[in-house]
Design a protein around this motif. Structure first.
Motif, PDB file in Angstrom:
ATOM      1  N   TYR A  36      26.107  11.245 -30.660  1.00 18.95           N
ATOM      2  CA  TYR A  36      26.086  10.809 -32.061  1.00 18.95           C
ATOM      3  C   TYR A  36      27.512  10.715 -32.609  1.00 18.95           C
ATOM      4  O   TYR A  36      27.898   9.711 -33.225  1.00 18.95           O
ATOM      5  N   THR A  37      28.303  11.766 -32.375  1.00 14.12           N
ATOM      6  CA  THR A  37      29.659  11.801 -32.907  1.00 14.12           C
ATOM      7  C   THR A  37      30.526  10.708 -32.296  1.00 14.12           C
ATOM      8  O   THR A  37      31.272  10.011 -33.003  1.00 14.12           O
ATOM      9  N   LEU A  38      30.451  10.533 -30.975  1.00 16.09           N
ATOM     10  CA  LEU A  38      31.270   9.522 -30.307  1.00 16.09           C
ATOM     11  C   LEU A  38      30.879   8.116 -30.734  1.00 16.09           C
ATOM     12  O   LEU A  38      31.741   7.245 -30.929  1.00 16.09           O
ATOM     13  N   ALA A  39      29.572   7.888 -30.900  1.00 20.13           N
ATOM     14  CA  ALA A  39      29.118   6.566 -31.354  1.00 20.13           C
ATOM     15  C   ALA A  39      29.596   6.282 -32.770  1.00 20.13           C
ATOM     16  O   ALA A  39      29.985   5.152 -33.097  1.00 20.13           O
ATOM     17  N   LEU A  40      29.596   7.307 -33.613  1.00 20.73           N
ATOM     18  CA  LEU A  40      30.085   7.145 -34.982  1.00 20.73           C
ATOM     19  C   LEU A  40      31.562   6.775 -34.978  1.00 20.73           C
ATOM     20  O   LEU A  40      31.995   5.870 -35.703  1.00 20.73           O
ATOM     21  N   ILE A  41      32.353   7.468 -34.159  1.00 22.76           N
ATOM     22  CA  ILE A  41      33.792   7.193 -34.103  1.00 22.76           C
ATOM     23  C   ILE A  41      34.048   5.771 -33.620  1.00 22.76           C
ATOM     24  O   ILE A  41      34.886   5.044 -34.166  1.00 22.76           O
ATOM     25  N   LEU A  42      33.308   5.342 -32.600  1.00 21.86           N
ATOM     26  CA  LEU A  42      33.511   4.007 -32.036  1.00 21.86           C
ATOM     27  C   LEU A  42      33.153   2.928 -33.056  1.00 21.86           C
ATOM     28  O   LEU A  42      33.941   1.989 -33.292  1.00 21.86           O
ATOM     29  N   SER A  43      31.993   3.039 -33.671  1.00 18.20           N
ATOM     30  CA  SER A  43      31.588   2.004 -34.629  1.00 18.20           C
ATOM     31  C   SER A  43      32.473   2.027 -35.863  1.00 18.20           C
ATOM     32  O   SER A  43      32.724   0.990 -36.482  1.00 18.20           O
ATOM     33  N   ASN A  44      32.972   3.201 -36.210  1.00 19.87           N
ATOM     34  CA  ASN A  44      33.863   3.307 -37.356  1.00 19.87           C
ATOM     35  C   ASN A  44      35.142   2.493 -37.146  1.00 19.87           C
ATOM     36  O   ASN A  44      35.689   1.910 -38.093  1.00 19.87           O
ATOM     37  N   GLN A  45      35.605   2.440 -35.904  1.00 14.32           N
ATOM     38  CA  GLN A  45      36.815   1.665 -35.618  1.00 14.32           C
ATOM     39  C   GLN A  45      36.578   0.169 -35.727  1.00 14.32           C
ATOM     40  O   GLN A  45      37.506  -0.595 -36.024  1.00 14.32           O
ATOM     41  N   LEU A  46      35.343  -0.266 -35.503  1.00 15.91           N
ATOM     42  CA  LEU A  46      35.025  -1.691 -35.595  1.00 15.91           C
ATOM     43  C   LEU A  46      34.653  -2.117 -37.009  1.00 15.91           C
ATOM     44  O   LEU A  46      34.688  -3.309 -37.329  1.00 15.91           O
ATOM     45  N   THR A  47      34.295  -1.167 -37.848  1.00 17.60           N
ATOM     46  CA  THR A  47      33.793  -1.492 -39.179  1.00 17.60           C
ATOM     47  C   THR A  47      34.771  -2.286 -40.041  1.00 17.60           C
ATOM     48  O   THR A  47      34.362  -3.243 -40.713  1.00 17.60           O
ATOM     49  N   PRO A  48      36.075  -1.949 -40.084  1.00 15.88           N
ATOM     50  CA  PRO A  48      36.980  -2.737 -40.930  1.00 15.88           C
ATOM     51  C   PRO A  48      36.972  -4.222 -40.597  1.00 15.88           C
ATOM     52  O   PRO A  48      36.972  -5.071 -41.500  1.00 15.88           O
ATOM     53  N   LEU A  49      36.960  -4.559 -39.318  1.00 12.73           N
ATOM     54  CA  LEU A  49      36.925  -5.964 -38.913  1.00 12.73           C
ATOM     55  C   LEU A  49      35.621  -6.618 -39.339  1.00 12.73           C
ATOM     56  O   LEU A  49      35.617  -7.740 -39.870  1.00 12.73           O
ATOM     57  N   LEU A  50      34.515  -5.926 -39.144  1.00 10.11           N
ATOM     58  CA  LEU A  50      33.211  -6.480 -39.511  1.00 10.11           C
ATOM     59  C   LEU A  50      33.086  -6.653 -41.022  1.00 10.11           C
ATOM     60  O   LEU A  50      32.547  -7.662 -41.496  1.00 10.11           O
TER      61      LEU A  50
ATOM     62  N   THR B 158       9.569  16.193 -24.234  1.00 11.76           N
ATOM     63  CA  THR B 158      10.287  17.450 -24.452  1.00 11.76           C
ATOM     64  C   THR B 158      11.624  17.440 -23.735  1.00 11.76           C
ATOM     65  O   THR B 158      12.313  18.444 -23.691  1.00 11.76           O
ATOM     66  N   ALA B 159      12.028  16.306 -23.164  1.00 14.83           N
ATOM     67  CA  ALA B 159      13.297  16.203 -22.447  1.00 14.83           C
ATOM     68  C   ALA B 159      14.417  15.876 -23.417  1.00 14.83           C
ATOM     69  O   ALA B 159      14.262  15.057 -24.326  1.00 14.83           O
ATOM     70  N   VAL B 160      15.570  16.499 -23.191  1.00 16.24           N
ATOM     71  CA  VAL B 160      16.701  16.267 -24.083  1.00 16.24           C
ATOM     72  C   VAL B 160      17.202  14.831 -23.973  1.00 16.24           C
ATOM     73  O   VAL B 160      17.756  14.284 -24.936  1.00 16.24           O
ATOM     74  N   THR B 161      17.000  14.204 -22.815  1.00 15.56           N
ATOM     75  CA  THR B 161      17.472  12.822 -22.652  1.00 15.56           C
ATOM     76  C   THR B 161      16.794  11.859 -23.626  1.00 15.56           C
ATOM     77  O   THR B 161      17.361  10.829 -23.987  1.00 15.56           O
ATOM     78  N   ALA B 162      15.589  12.214 -24.071  1.00  8.54           N
ATOM     79  CA  ALA B 162      14.874  11.350 -25.014  1.00  8.54           C
ATOM     80  C   ALA B 162      15.557  11.324 -26.373  1.00  8.54           C
ATOM     81  O   ALA B 162      15.342  10.393 -27.161  1.00  8.54           O
ATOM     82  N   LEU B 163      16.384  12.331 -26.667  1.00  3.25           N
ATOM     83  CA  LEU B 163      17.061  12.396 -27.950  1.00  3.25           C
ATOM     84  C   LEU B 163      18.359  11.594 -27.970  1.00  3.25           C
ATOM     85  O   LEU B 163      18.912  11.346 -29.044  1.00  3.25           O
ATOM     86  N   ILE B 164      18.841  11.202 -26.787  1.00  2.00           N
ATOM     87  CA  ILE B 164      20.177  10.608 -26.703  1.00  2.00           C
ATOM     88  C   ILE B 164      20.221   9.223 -27.346  1.00  2.00           C
ATOM     89  O   ILE B 164      21.098   8.936 -28.173  1.00  2.00           O
ATOM     90  N   LEU B 165      19.282   8.348 -26.981  1.00  2.00           N
ATOM     91  CA  LEU B 165      19.324   6.979 -27.493  1.00  2.00           C
ATOM     92  C   LEU B 165      19.196   6.927 -29.015  1.00  2.00           C
ATOM     93  O   LEU B 165      20.004   6.251 -29.674  1.00  2.00           O
ATOM     94  N   PRO B 166      18.217   7.632 -29.627  1.00  2.00           N
ATOM     95  CA  PRO B 166      18.179   7.618 -31.097  1.00  2.00           C
ATOM     96  C   PRO B 166      19.445   8.176 -31.730  1.00  2.00           C
ATOM     97  O   PRO B 166      19.889   7.687 -32.777  1.00  2.00           O
ATOM     98  N   SER B 167      20.044   9.175 -31.083  1.00  2.00           N
ATOM     99  CA  SER B 167      21.279   9.749 -31.620  1.00  2.00           C
ATOM    100  C   SER B 167      22.417   8.739 -31.583  1.00  2.00           C
ATOM    101  O   SER B 167      23.237   8.664 -32.510  1.00  2.00           O
ATOM    102  N   ILE B 168      22.488   7.948 -30.511  1.00  2.00           N
ATOM    103  CA  ILE B 168      23.524   6.917 -30.418  1.00  2.00           C
ATOM    104  C   ILE B 168      23.316   5.854 -31.490  1.00  2.00           C
ATOM    105  O   ILE B 168      24.270   5.406 -32.143  1.00  2.00           O
ATOM    106  N   VAL B 169      22.048   5.447 -31.686  1.00  2.00           N
ATOM    107  CA  VAL B 169      21.746   4.468 -32.744  1.00  2.00           C
ATOM    108  C   VAL B 169      22.169   5.019 -34.100  1.00  2.00           C
ATOM    109  O   VAL B 169      22.763   4.314 -34.928  1.00  2.00           O
ATOM    110  N   LEU B 170      21.885   6.294 -34.334  1.00  2.00           N
ATOM    111  CA  LEU B 170      22.260   6.920 -35.599  1.00  2.00           C
ATOM    112  C   LEU B 170      23.778   6.968 -35.763  1.00  2.00           C
ATOM    113  O   LEU B 170      24.306   6.722 -36.855  1.00  2.00           O
TER     114      LEU B 170
END
Length: 408
Positions: free
Chosen positions: A261-275, A307-319
């Motif tokens: 979640y944190t890494l995805a936020l940082i990455l998209s944040n860098q693209l936001t000014p251009l968008l 109940t697998a932690v991997t199921a939480l990863i994709l929604p967290s990245i989207v968030l």
């Protein structure tokens, strides 16, 4: 221990509206430096505290210092940047600093506490605060000050309304809405808010200018910024519960689960000014808020179906991606649409609503007694309503480049 946390939020939230007006009267640079100075002294006192009362008092002064300094950051950023790519970049960096600061603070705080004890968490603020003060003195110029007198009626009613609301919703999360202190606090908040509206009507020096709410176009982004943090705080809270209570993870492992979640936020944040420069604040902000709704709904499905932690990863990245696309455009739009001379009031209101939104979100969702799936589905309603408010005030998309391109 709960008051060590609560008293900071109480003083920050209750004083944030007033602090914006004070900053406008004394100067944004002076308010920032004074607030940082109070925070530094309070941190030192907290580290040296010899009793719980001293520590709680120090936390209260930390909250007051932060409330005085926080709005001035946005005011200064808006004043020293030009509309367009430069300001979009500044807003993105502001959001990145806020988000990463909170995340890194949790990690470093745990490490410092384990290695050197809890006092080190207070002491570490001192050199950081001194660096902020020195940098502000050398590199920032003071902005023009407003000549109006302080709005005493608005100052009193706004402080009372915010204090009662923050306290009421914070305690409500643990005790429920029928708890007598909660009912009293929320009643005081409602009466104080009504009094604030009456006092500020037609007041040119209002602590909370009612012109912010004259149309959905200006009120929509502000109300959205009340609801978006409600969803974010609930997402982090319930994700932590799922990983620790259902999966049996340690706090450190839980932190690692939140890293995508944190890494995805940082990455998209860098693209936001251009968008934002190409497509406008409203469009990119709308896409981001819609993504928050989808991501939290995905978390509801993940905890229901697996109940697998991997199921939480994709929604967290989207968030994370969606959060990076949301906060900078919404913040930029609020500051840009502020009536002339009211940028400090806009910054205060923005940050006050964020503080209040988190408390409201937890109190509503926890009070509902939902399962994990139900909690996430209820949480998804916050960004969904925010999306309707944010987009409802616009009959057309308004990119930052509209003037230069002749678009509307």
């Amino acid at each position: 221990m709960s008051w060590v946390v609560t008293v900071y939020a109480l003083f920050f939230g209750s004083l944030i509206l007033l602090s914006g007006r004070i900053g406008a009267l004394v100067g944004a640079r002076r308010a920032l430096l004074t607030g940082a100075g109070v925070f530094v002294v309070a941190s030192l006192a907290g580290g040296l505290a010899s009793s719980p009362g001293m520590l709680i008092a120090a936390r209260a002064f930390q909250g007051a210092g932060a409330a005085l300094a926080a709005p001035s950051v946005l005011v200064l950023l808006t004043a020293i940047t030009k509309p367009g790519p430069q300001r979009a970049r500044a807003m993105a960096l502001f959001v990145l600093a806020t988000a990463s600061g909170a995340a890194v603070g949790l990690i470093i705080g745990g490490l410092l506490t384990g290695a050197f004890g809890w006092r080190s968490v207070m002491f570490v603020n001192v050199p950081i605060g001194v660096a902020i003060i020195a940098g502000g003195m050398f590199f920032l110029q003071e902005l023009p000050r407003q000549s109006q007198k302080l709005d005493a009626g608005g100052a009193f009613t706004s402080t009372l309304a915010m204090a009662a609301a923050v306290y009421g919703f914070t305690v409500m999360a643990d005790e429920g809405v029928t708890h007598p202190p909660v009912m009293i606090a929320l009643s005081v908040a409602a009466v104080s808010l009504a009094a604030l509206i009456a006092v500020e009507r037609g007041n040119p020096a209002a602590v909370m200018p009612l012109s912010f709410f004259s149309s959905l176009r200006t009120a929509g982004p502000l109300l959205a910024m009340l609801l978006i943090p409600a969803g974010q705080v609930c997402y982090l809270y319930f994700t932590t519960l799922v990983t620790q209570q259902r999966l049996g993870y340690t706090p450190l492992q839980t932190g690692l689960v939140l890293m995508p979640y944190t890494l995805a936020l940082i990455l998209s944040n860098q693209l936001t000014p251009l968008l934002v420069t190409r497509h406008g604040e409203r469009l990119i902000g709308s896409v981001g808020i819609g993504g928050l709704t989808a991501g939290i709904t995905g978390m509801a499905w993940a905890v229901y179906d697996s109940t697998a932690v991997t199921a939480l990863i994709l929604p967290s990245i989207v968030l994370g991606i969606s959060a990076g696309l949301t906060f900078a455009p919404v913040t930029g739009m609020i500051m840009r649409q502020a009536p002339d001379g009211n940028s400090a009031a806009a910054a205060s209101l923005l940050q006050g609503l964020q503080q209040l939104g988190g408390a409201i979100g937890l109190s509503v969702v926890i009070g509902g007694g939902h399962s994990y799936t139900g909690a996430f589905l209820t949480t998804a309603l916050f960004p969904l309503i925010a999306l309707a408010l944010f987009t409802g005030g616009a009959l057309r998309i308004d990119p930052l480049t509209a003037t230069s391109k002749g678009q509307s």
